[in-house]
Design an enzyme around this catalytic site. Structure first.
Site, short mmCIF file in Angstrom:
data_model
loop_
_atom_site.label_atom_id
_atom_site.label_comp_id
_atom_site.label_asym_id
_atom_site.label_seq_id
_atom_site.Cartn_x
_atom_site.Cartn_y
_atom_site.Cartn_z
N ASP A 20 0.87 -1.17 0.00
CA ASP A 20 0.00 0.00 0.00
C ASP A 20 0.91 1.23 0.00
O ASP A 20 1.85 1.30 0.80
CB ASP A 20 -0.82 -0.03 1.30
CG ASP A 20 -2.18 0.59 1.16
OD1 ASP A 20 -2.27 1.60 0.45
OD2 ASP A 20 -3.13 0.07 1.77
N ASP B 222 -3.13 4.50 -2.64
CA ASP B 222 -4.14 5.12 -1.78
C ASP B 222 -4.70 6.39 -2.45
O ASP B 222 -3.94 7.16 -3.04
CB ASP B 222 -3.44 5.50 -0.46
CG ASP B 222 -4.40 5.90 0.63
OD1 ASP B 222 -5.23 5.06 1.01
OD2 ASP B 222 -4.31 7.05 1.11
N GLU C 91 -7.01 2.94 -5.45
CA GLU C 91 -8.20 3.34 -4.72
C GLU C 91 -8.63 4.67 -5.33
O GLU C 91 -7.95 5.68 -5.16
CB GLU C 91 -7.91 3.51 -3.23
CG GLU C 91 -9.18 3.83 -2.46
CD GLU C 91 -8.93 4.45 -1.09
OE1 GLU C 91 -9.80 4.32 -0.23
OE2 GLU C 91 -7.87 5.07 -0.90
N HIS D 129 -10.54 -2.53 5.37
CA HIS D 129 -10.25 -1.89 6.65
C HIS D 129 -10.99 -0.56 6.81
O HIS D 129 -10.85 0.09 7.83
CB HIS D 129 -8.74 -1.69 6.78
CG HIS D 129 -8.22 -0.71 5.77
ND1 HIS D 129 -8.06 -1.02 4.44
CD2 HIS D 129 -7.87 0.59 5.89
CE1 HIS D 129 -7.61 0.04 3.79
NE2 HIS D 129 -7.49 1.03 4.65
N ASP D 130 -11.71 -0.14 5.77
CA ASP D 130 -12.41 1.14 5.83
C ASP D 130 -13.91 1.01 6.03
O ASP D 130 -14.62 2.01 5.99
CB ASP D 130 -12.16 1.94 4.54
CG ASP D 130 -10.76 2.52 4.49
OD1 ASP D 130 -10.20 2.77 5.57
OD2 ASP D 130 -10.25 2.72 3.39
C1 NOJ Z 1 -7.80 5.39 2.19
C2 NOJ Z 1 -7.38 4.37 3.19
O1 NOJ Z 1 -7.91 3.13 2.82
C3 NOJ Z 1 -7.89 4.86 4.52
O2 NOJ Z 1 -7.74 3.88 5.53
C4 NOJ Z 1 -7.18 6.14 4.87
O3 NOJ Z 1 -7.73 6.67 6.05
C5 NOJ Z 1 -7.33 7.18 3.76
N1 NOJ Z 1 -7.13 6.62 2.45
C6 NOJ Z 1 -6.34 8.28 3.92
O4 NOJ Z 1 -5.04 7.83 3.61
#
Ligand code: NOJ
Length: 546
Positions: free
Chosen positions: A98, A199, A255, A316-317
């Site tokens: 990542d 990211d 992402e 994880h989000d």
């Molecule tokens: C996306 C990540 O998946 C998340 O966990 C993070 O808080 C934000 N980007 C900021 O980096």
């Protein structure tokens, strides 16, 4: 390994602080992860997505990087990292890292320099603006809540942060930033990483006139029009792709924060990112076949055949899909989770399993605000407390917005810390964790874990399940069903998301008969031209040549 290996891979997201603790400090690390590689090999996955492991104060658990060239000491040493990659590769498991290119930690040396003075050589590495009428430069909001601008008294300017104030946005309009980040990518590629998960990659450029964002009709919900997907972003993506792909067989997954598939489409395909996540599918709030089907269908219609979908339902989000799709009945939850697994591992696209979903791990509910770990949850909690709400209301909101729910320790066994660590873990385990552990599910032939293993095995063994195109993709009465075809092989997938049995005419689908490959509810399909698909049933079958 062959070019485009990723098209055929099953990925597994490892949230490193929560996977396995190898040194007894309550935090997951490389030693622990390496010790579980055989488990992952047995599961059948071919690629690991490793969440950030670089040196970080961990305001956002590693998505705030303070040094891109160092392993955070909580996770081990560079030697531990290298040994892990070597051991993974020996097991034919690829590793993607990542990488956060959009922002750095406020503790990063670049920002420490940048904030020294207005004419510091690194000043322009970040986005600094003068106050407007003694307030922030514009109305942009942080994705974690509140203004996206932080005032710096010493230099009387604001800096921009799309996330927490400790995650400072880099200024990608400055070529030195770009060069520095290409050096970072080179460093990790040279170490043998197989690619990156990038990211919030569509946030790299922002509107240069800093125009105010509009709001959704009659609401205070901001539309992020000018702080993402801005001019120049696709050129940057192409440059990153060209650089990373100048190394043979590397993979990029992005992402891209957007609900618009036409926007996602711009970011992926040859010469760009190999694939992007589609959150419309991944974070669907309801267990609803029609919405899932619409996403599969739209990806089919909007993407070209060189643009491959991703398939994921947890990360994880967000809340784990097993909890998100729950109707309150524990057994039904697991059946639904098997249905999702079946679809994710047989539909067209690159699947990403979130650690623990394969054992049916449930969301963690935080009962004591002092144990909140996630920055987003903490911000939500503090905001409500400050605006006069009760502790209960604030905690409920923190549980809703916070992401601790899906970050609890991996449940390896029945011991007090679930075999994750010998010490108290950094984050709590969910109640009833002992009902779903690797130890107790691995020997139960009908467990969710065994179902995952069988599905992945089938996928690894059948070209059509990895490479097939859809010749049918249908929805009817809570049923999703499809036929995929590759080199004269055909696979049929049927999934009943409804609470009632549904009749399906197999002859209408294809005139020959089908041989069952896997189901969670039946053991054969032969000589059946009409079937009744049971609630939560998965049927995956191949064509029986006659
Ligand atoms: C996306 C990540 O998946 C998340 O966990 C993070 O808080 C934000 N980007 C900021 O980096």
């Amino acid at each position: 390994m062959e070019q485009n290996w990723w098209k055929q891979a099953v990925f597994y997201e490892v949230y490193i602080p929560s996977f396995c603790d190898g040194n007894g400090d309550g935090i997951g690390d490389f030693k622990g992860l390496t010790s579980k590689l055989d488990y992952l090999k047995e599961l059948g996955i071919n690629g690991i997505w490793l969440t950030p492991f670089y040196k970080s104060p961990k305001v956002d658990n590693g998505y705030d990087i303070a040094d891109y060239y160092q392993i955070d000491q909580d996770y081990g040493s560079m030697a531990d990292f290298e040994y892990f990659v070597q051991m993974a590769n020996e097991r034919q498991i690829k590793v993607i890292a990542d990488l956060v290119l959009n922002h750095t930690s406020s503790e990063h040396a670049w920002f420490q320099e940048s904030k020294q003075s207005k004419n510091n050589t690194k000043r322009d590495w970040y986005i600094w603006r003068d106050p407007v009428v003694q307030g922030p430069p514009n109305n942009w909001e942080s994705f974690f809540g509140g203004t996206a601008w932080e005032y710096d008294e010493a230099t009387d300017q604001y800096y921009y942060h799309a996330f927490a104030k400790e995650q400072v946005d880099l200024n990608w309009a400055n070529p030195d930033v770009k060069n520095a980040m290409f050096d970072v990518m080179k460093f990790w590629l040279d170490k043998g990483i197989d690619g990156f998960r990038l990211d919030v990659i569509n946030f790299l450029t922002v509107n240069r006139d800093f125009k105010n964002n509009p709001y959704k009709n009659n609401t205070d919900e901001q539309i992020h029009l000018f702080d993402k997907d801005q001019e120049g972003i696709l050129d940057l993506v192409k440059e990153i792709s060209q650089f990373v792909h100048s190394y043979p067989s590397k993979f990029l997954v992005g992402e891209v924060g957007s609900e618009d598939l036409n926007v996602l489409k711009d970011y992926c395909g040859p010469g760009k990112l190999d694939v992007v996540f589609n959150f419309n599918l991944g974070s669907l709030p309801k267990f609803d076949a029609e919405s899932i089907f619409l996403q599969l269908k739209q990806m089919e219609q909007i993407y070209t055949n060189q643009q491959i979908p991703t398939l994921f339902f947890s990360s994880h989000d967000m809340s784990r899909h097993i909890s998100r799709f729950s109707n309150g009945d524990r057994q039904d939850e697991e059946e639904r989770a098997k249905l999702i697994a079946g679809l994710m591992l047989s539909a067209k696209g690159v699947p990403f399993i979130y650690y623990g979903d394969e054992i049916g791990m449930r969301d963690l509910i935080i009962e004591d605000p002092s144990t909140l770990k996630d920055v987003q949850g903490k911000i939500a909690y503090e905001f409500l407390i400050k605006s006069g709400h009760s502790r209960e209301v604030a905690l409920e909101e923190a549980n809703k917005k916070g992401r601790d729910k899906s970050r609890s320790p991996m449940q390896w066994d029945q011991s007090s810390f679930a075999g994750f660590s010998t010490a108290e873990p950094w984050i709590h385990l969910p109640n009833n964790f002992h009902l779903n552990t690797v130890e107790n599910l691995i020997h139960e032939p009908f467990s969710i874990l065994c179902f995952y293993r069988q599905l992945i095995k089938l996928r690894n063994e059948n070209d059509v399940m990895r490479l097939g195109s859809y010749t049918r993709l249908e929805y009817k009465n809570h049923l999703i069903y499809f036929i995929r075809e590759y080199n004269n092989e055909r696979v049929l997938g049927i999934f009943n998301f409804g609470g009632m049995s549904q009749f399906l005419d197999l002859k209408e689908l294809y005139k020959h008969s089908w041989k069952l490959l896997i189901s969670n509810k039946r053991s054969s399909l032969e000589n059946q031209s009409e079937i009744v698909v049971l609630p939560n049933e998965v049927i995956i079958a191949s064509l029986l040549e006659d």
